[in-house]
Scaffold this motif. Structure first.
Motif, mmCIF file in Angstrom:
data_model
loop_
_atom_site.group_PDB
_atom_site.id
_atom_site.type_symbol
_atom_site.label_atom_id
_atom_site.label_comp_id
_atom_site.label_asym_id
_atom_site.label_seq_id
_atom_site.Cartn_x
_atom_site.Cartn_y
_atom_site.Cartn_z
ATOM 1 N N ARG A 95 24.957 66.789 60.177
ATOM 2 C CA ARG A 95 24.543 65.947 61.300
ATOM 3 C C ARG A 95 23.051 66.109 61.583
ATOM 4 N NH1 ARG A 95 29.115 65.424 60.333
ATOM 5 N NH2 ARG A 95 28.029 64.149 58.790
ATOM 6 N N LYS A 96 22.530 67.323 61.430
ATOM 7 C CA LYS A 96 21.098 67.531 61.651
ATOM 8 C C LYS A 96 20.280 66.720 60.647
ATOM 9 C CE LYS A 96 21.160 72.142 63.738
ATOM 10 N NZ LYS A 96 20.732 73.558 63.588
ATOM 11 N N MET A 97 20.713 66.718 59.406
ATOM 12 C CA MET A 97 20.005 65.934 58.388
ATOM 13 C C MET A 97 20.027 64.455 58.751
ATOM 14 S SD MET A 97 18.591 67.719 55.959
ATOM 15 C CE MET A 97 18.419 66.502 54.658
ATOM 16 N N GLU A 98 21.183 63.970 59.186
ATOM 17 C CA GLU A 98 21.294 62.553 59.531
ATOM 18 C C GLU A 98 20.472 62.216 60.776
ATOM 19 O OE1 GLU A 98 25.863 62.454 57.787
ATOM 20 O OE2 GLU A 98 25.504 62.165 59.933
ATOM 21 N N ASP A 99 20.488 63.105 61.769
ATOM 22 C CA ASP A 99 19.811 62.824 63.038
ATOM 23 C C ASP A 99 18.306 62.967 62.948
ATOM 24 O OD1 ASP A 99 22.272 62.364 64.114
ATOM 25 O OD2 ASP A 99 22.402 64.241 65.234
ATOM 26 N N TYR A 100 17.836 63.989 62.221
ATOM 27 C CA TYR A 100 16.417 64.317 62.259
ATOM 28 C C TYR A 100 15.648 63.935 60.992
ATOM 29 C CZ TYR A 100 17.960 67.116 66.218
ATOM 30 O OH TYR A 100 18.511 67.522 67.406
ATOM 31 N N VAL A 101 16.342 63.856 59.862
ATOM 32 C CA VAL A 101 15.659 63.532 58.599
ATOM 33 C C VAL A 101 15.914 62.087 58.205
ATOM 34 C CG1 VAL A 101 15.419 64.134 56.147
ATOM 35 C CG2 VAL A 101 15.773 65.944 57.848
ATOM 36 N N TRP A 102 17.165 61.684 58.144
ATOM 37 C CA TRP A 102 17.473 60.315 57.745
ATOM 38 C C TRP A 102 16.933 59.294 58.736
ATOM 39 C CZ3 TRP A 102 23.115 59.858 55.469
ATOM 40 C CH2 TRP A 102 23.216 60.688 54.345
ATOM 41 N N SER A 103 16.731 59.687 59.983
ATOM 42 C CA SER A 103 16.226 58.749 60.986
ATOM 43 C C SER A 103 14.738 58.445 60.822
ATOM 44 C CB SER A 103 16.456 59.321 62.391
ATOM 45 O OG SER A 103 15.743 60.541 62.561
ATOM 46 N N ASP A 104 14.017 59.266 60.053
ATOM 47 C CA ASP A 104 12.592 59.030 59.841
ATOM 48 C C ASP A 104 12.396 57.716 59.078
ATOM 49 O OD1 ASP A 104 10.026 59.446 57.951
ATOM 50 O OD2 ASP A 104 9.769 60.617 59.792
ATOM 51 N N PRO A 105 11.463 56.867 59.483
ATOM 52 C CA PRO A 105 11.276 55.561 58.829
ATOM 53 C C PRO A 105 11.074 55.651 57.320
ATOM 54 C CG PRO A 105 9.999 55.656 60.855
ATOM 55 C CD PRO A 105 10.551 57.032 60.642
ATOM 56 N N ARG A 106 10.396 56.695 56.860
ATOM 57 C CA ARG A 106 10.170 56.831 55.412
ATOM 58 C C ARG A 106 11.480 57.027 54.666
ATOM 59 N NH1 ARG A 106 6.296 61.876 55.751
ATOM 60 N NH2 ARG A 106 7.686 62.217 57.541
ATOM 61 N N ILE A 107 12.341 57.889 55.208
ATOM 62 C CA ILE A 107 13.628 58.169 54.565
ATOM 63 C C ILE A 107 14.576 56.990 54.746
ATOM 64 C CG2 ILE A 107 15.555 59.783 54.422
ATOM 65 C CD1 ILE A 107 12.821 60.965 53.661
ATOM 66 N N LEU A 108 14.580 56.424 55.956
ATOM 67 C CA LEU A 108 15.486 55.324 56.261
ATOM 68 C C LEU A 108 15.230 54.132 55.341
ATOM 69 C CD1 LEU A 108 17.777 54.690 58.209
ATOM 70 C CD2 LEU A 108 16.093 53.758 59.798
ATOM 71 N N SER A 109 13.973 53.856 55.042
ATOM 72 C CA SER A 109 13.634 52.750 54.153
ATOM 73 C C SER A 109 14.196 52.974 52.754
ATOM 74 C CB SER A 109 12.113 52.599 54.091
ATOM 75 O OG SER A 109 11.753 51.604 53.160
ATOM 76 N N ILE A 110 14.100 54.214 52.270
ATOM 77 C CA ILE A 110 14.625 54.529 50.937
ATOM 78 C C ILE A 110 16.143 54.389 50.910
ATOM 79 C CG2 ILE A 110 14.908 56.380 49.245
ATOM 80 C CD1 ILE A 110 12.161 57.452 50.126
ATOM 81 N N LEU A 111 16.818 54.916 51.930
ATOM 82 C CA LEU A 111 18.276 54.884 51.959
ATOM 83 C C LEU A 111 18.805 53.459 52.105
ATOM 84 C CD1 LEU A 111 19.082 57.998 54.198
ATOM 85 C CD2 LEU A 111 18.917 57.859 51.719
ATOM 86 N N ASN A 112 18.051 52.611 52.783
ATOM 87 C CA ASN A 112 18.481 51.219 52.956
ATOM 88 C C ASN A 112 18.208 50.348 51.740
ATOM 89 O OD1 ASN A 112 19.745 50.880 55.520
ATOM 90 N ND2 ASN A 112 17.766 51.164 56.528
ATOM 91 N N ASN A 113 17.151 50.644 51.007
ATOM 92 C CA ASN A 113 16.680 49.699 49.991
ATOM 93 C C ASN A 113 16.688 50.212 48.551
ATOM 94 O OD1 ASN A 113 15.897 47.733 52.053
ATOM 95 N ND2 ASN A 113 14.209 49.133 52.533
ATOM 96 N N ASP A 114 16.589 51.519 48.337
ATOM 97 C CA ASP A 114 16.331 52.017 46.991
ATOM 98 C C ASP A 114 17.491 52.761 46.349
ATOM 99 O OD1 ASP A 114 13.769 50.991 47.327
ATOM 100 O OD2 ASP A 114 12.974 52.898 48.081
ATOM 101 N N VAL A 115 18.505 53.119 47.116
ATOM 102 C CA VAL A 115 19.638 53.861 46.560
ATOM 103 C C VAL A 115 20.941 53.296 47.102
ATOM 104 C CG1 VAL A 115 18.298 56.009 46.339
ATOM 105 C CG2 VAL A 115 19.631 55.594 48.426
ATOM 106 N N VAL A 116 22.033 53.686 46.465
ATOM 107 C CA VAL A 116 23.377 53.397 46.961
ATOM 108 C C VAL A 116 23.941 54.714 47.480
ATOM 109 C CG1 VAL A 116 25.715 52.681 46.371
ATOM 110 C CG2 VAL A 116 23.747 51.469 45.396
ATOM 111 N N LEU A 117 24.245 54.750 48.765
ATOM 112 C CA LEU A 117 24.712 55.982 49.402
ATOM 113 C C LEU A 117 26.238 56.082 49.303
ATOM 114 C CD1 LEU A 117 24.243 58.503 51.170
ATOM 115 C CD2 LEU A 117 24.410 57.004 53.182
#
Length: 657
Positions: A550-572
């Motif tokens: 949850r910490k990774m999702e709340d504090y790391v994945w929420s960062d715009p740089r990471i969020l852009s990659i997760l939305n556009n560049d990979v399949v989660l």
């Protein structure tokens, strides 16, 4: 410095998750015969340093509690009483919003049973638990007890007998829990908060004017300077003893663990919500909380007798006379200490009284300092009102706790934030002189200091506002309800959604995951989609009760740089290893790698992680190409956003070559 710490932490965390099976708990079982038909089963776990195993009594919606499952108990044996466990620790978890209860270094469980079928000599027990550090591991251990030979041993899942079994869950109510051991850091923090509270009490109209009056009395009435200093020191020590005695009485009356247990009780939180509202109203000038005048008069009569006894009664007189200002502060402090339990009320009163007594002793030692004290005036009431607003804001935290426990959804995140915005916004207007209260003195201007504090409060108020639209507000994490406990998980009007992602039609088998990221919870469906769009896969081994996930999702994945990659560049693809839903019978199997019977969806993904990647900790991230080959070394808990971004980009770049 913070960067260096993150990098070192990342290094060790990363090094520990590289394709290895982590086993941080070693278990031993034993059996003891208590009577002709009664036996005590014991489970002793030795836990590696810094790892935590969670208690049977960890609240729901948090980490996974330990759970015992007794096989084939019907008509063969019965559980006597309630399961007991060794000493635990308690700590508030900001991610889940609950007090988690856990073991460090060692864990001991004991269960008394009564044999009802003399022919039943072998008892088999499953122990499921979660152990966490920077990663979390969900484990199941199997034990066998022989009632005839009094032998106990750990066995494999495949050794469980094929008899028709009945799983019995241990009663989740402990007969007598030992006092949770408080960490030094927790008590230090209570002391610091209490000391600052005592300092705040000094700056109230009831206490501050008494400093020069009392010190002057000691210096003038004493025959020598040394005698005056001695009397002032005795006076200060008396203040400390009086308040520490108060904390001790509260601890003795309620018990060391009773206050702690009350901290998550609905009625406790509602009562203290009302109490803090009353305290706040008193500080804001609605009325004064006063002890009976007769008490003060009787104490004054004793103080006139002189000597050490007289000085002690002078200290008691200070406590009584100043109660209208110190009472609400002490009450709030004891509420906070009660949530910690143990000796926290004593430590809290020690910190509070030390700050209260220190000026009387210092000014007695250095009477010339009295001339440097600012004059009493309207600023003292401003301090009192400021504390009233803080108590008002804190009160709603207790109301929020009660609502969260009951899951009524009457006091969700948006309402909490709206109230805090109103409270701190009004406080800012007050500090700017735009609002006056009953006890305020008329003033033509405000001081620079008051203006500075007003600007800080206004800045904080403005910071809170975006929270209504889905901003995480990390600065106050743990105070408002979690983002999932809200009218809209994406903020007012859904403004927290990632619009570009939200507008896309979800692929077959996908759902909206954290931060509205398109995610799969089935490996095969996610893999098929990745092949169809020719994108790399981010394989996320996670758990519903995994704190650091949850910490990774709340504090790391929420960062715009990471969020852009997760939305556009990979399949989660997120695979939850603690998903308790049963697999269809035809899909259940015995693992060739571990020998465990795989009966749930979580078992399936846990076995998949262990069998294919030789790892069993979560979070565990793997970048794969569409042929299921690793693009980089797997990563574990990585709180540094830049490092995690570089790890993602390096794997994606290799895929694109």
């Amino acid at each position: 410095m913070k960067k260096i710490i993150y990098l070192l932490f990342l290094f060790f965390a990363f090094a520990k998750v590289q394709a290895q099976i982590i086993n941080p708990v070693k278990w031993e079982a034993s059996i003891e015969k208590k009577s002709n038909s009664e036996y005590q089963l014991s489970f002793k776990g030795t836990i590696e340093k810094d790892w935590h195993v969670y208690s049977q009594f960890t609240p729901e919606d948090g980490p996974l509690p330990a759970e015992f499952l007794f096989h084939d108990s019907k008509s063969n044996y019965e559980l006597i009483g309630k399961a007991t466990e060794s000493e635990t620790h308690r700590k508030f978890n900001e991610i889940f919003g609950i007090d988690e209860i856990f073991f460090s270094d060692k864990a001991m469980f004991t269960q008394l049973i009564k044999q009802t079928n003399p022919k039943k000599e072998v008892i088999q027990v499953e122990l499921s638990y979660q152990v966490c550090k920077e990663n979390c591991i969900s484990e199941t251990k199997y034990f066998q007890f022989n009632l005839k030979t009094l032998e106990a041993k750990e066995i494999q899942a495949a050794d469980i007998t094929n008899e028709k079994t009945k799983k019995t869950t241990v009663n989740p109510t402990i007969e007598k829990q030992t006092e949770p051991e408080k960490t030094d850091s927790s008590l230090y923090m209570i002391f610091i908060i209490a000391f600052l509270s005592g300092f705040a009490a000094l700056l109230t109209p009831c206490v501050f004017p008494m400093i020069p009056m009392t010190v002057s009395f000691f210096t003038k009435q004493s025959k020598t300077k040394a005698k005056g200093i001695k009397n002032a020191i005795i006076y200060g020590i008396s203040i400390i003893l009086i308040y520490v005695f108060l904390g001790s009485v509260i601890t003795l009356i309620f018990g060391a663990d009773a206050l702690n247990a009350l901290s998550t009780n609905v009625w406790f939180n509602i009562i203290f919500f009302i109490l803090l509202i009353v305290f706040a109203a008193s500080f804001l000038g609605a009325f004064e909380i006063m002890l009976p005048n007769s008490w003060a008069n009787k104490v004054d009569q004793q103080a006139d007798k002189g000597g050490i006894i007289g000085i002690i009664f002078m200290a008691l007189a200070l406590a009584i006379v100043s109660f209208s200002c110190t009472g609400p502060i002490i009450g709030t402090l004891l509420v906070e200490a009660a949530s910690k339990g143990g000796i926290a009320p004593i430590v809290g009163m020690l910190g509070f009284s030390s700050a209260l007594a220190l000026p009387f002793m210092l000014f007695a030692l250095f009477p010339g300092w009295l001339n440097t004290l600012p004059k009493s005036g309207g600023w003292l009431n401003t301090v009192k009102v400021f504390l009233g607003f803080l108590e008002l804001a804190l009160a709603f935290k207790f109301l929020s706790n009660a609502d969260l426990v009951l899951q009524l959804h009457w006091f969700e995140r948006e309402i909490f934030l709206a109230i805090w915005i109103a409270i701190f916004g009004t406080l800012a207007f007050y500090l700017f002189g735009k609002i006056t209260l009953p006890h305020d003195s008329p003033t033509a201007s405000i001081s620079v200091g008051r203006l500075g504090v007003g600007l800080i409060v206004l800045t904080f108020t403005i910071y809170l506002i975006p929270g209504l639209w889905g901003a995480p507000l990390k600065l106050i994490s743990g105070f408002p309800p979690p983002m999932t406990y809200s009218e809209s998980p994406y903020g007012v009007g859904g403004a927290g959604k990632n619009t570009s992602s939200a507008e896309k039609t979800l692929p077959d088998g996908a759902h909206k995951g954290p931060h509205n990221i398109t995610a799969f919870t089935d490996y095969e469906k996610g893999l098929a989609y990745a092949k169809s769009v020719n994108k790399p896969i981010l394989l996320d081994f996670t758990g519903f009760a995994c704190v650091n996930c949850r910490k990774m999702e709340d504090y790391v994945w929420s960062d715009p740089r990471i969020l852009s990659i997760l939305n556009n560049d990979v399949v989660l693809i997120s695979l939850y290893v603690d998903d308790k839903r049963e697999l269809p019978l035809e899909e259940q199997y015995v693992s060739k790698e571990t020998g465990k019977k795989i009966t749930t969806i979580g078992n399936k993904w846990s076995d998949f992680q262990i069998t294919r990647y030789k790892a069993n900790a979560q979070p565990y991230y793997i970048l794969l190409d569409t042929k299921e080959q690793k693009l980089s070394k797997p990563a574990g808990y990585t709180p540094d956003i830049t490092e995690y971004e570089q790890w993602l980009k390096s794997g994606i770049a290799k895929f694109q070559k």
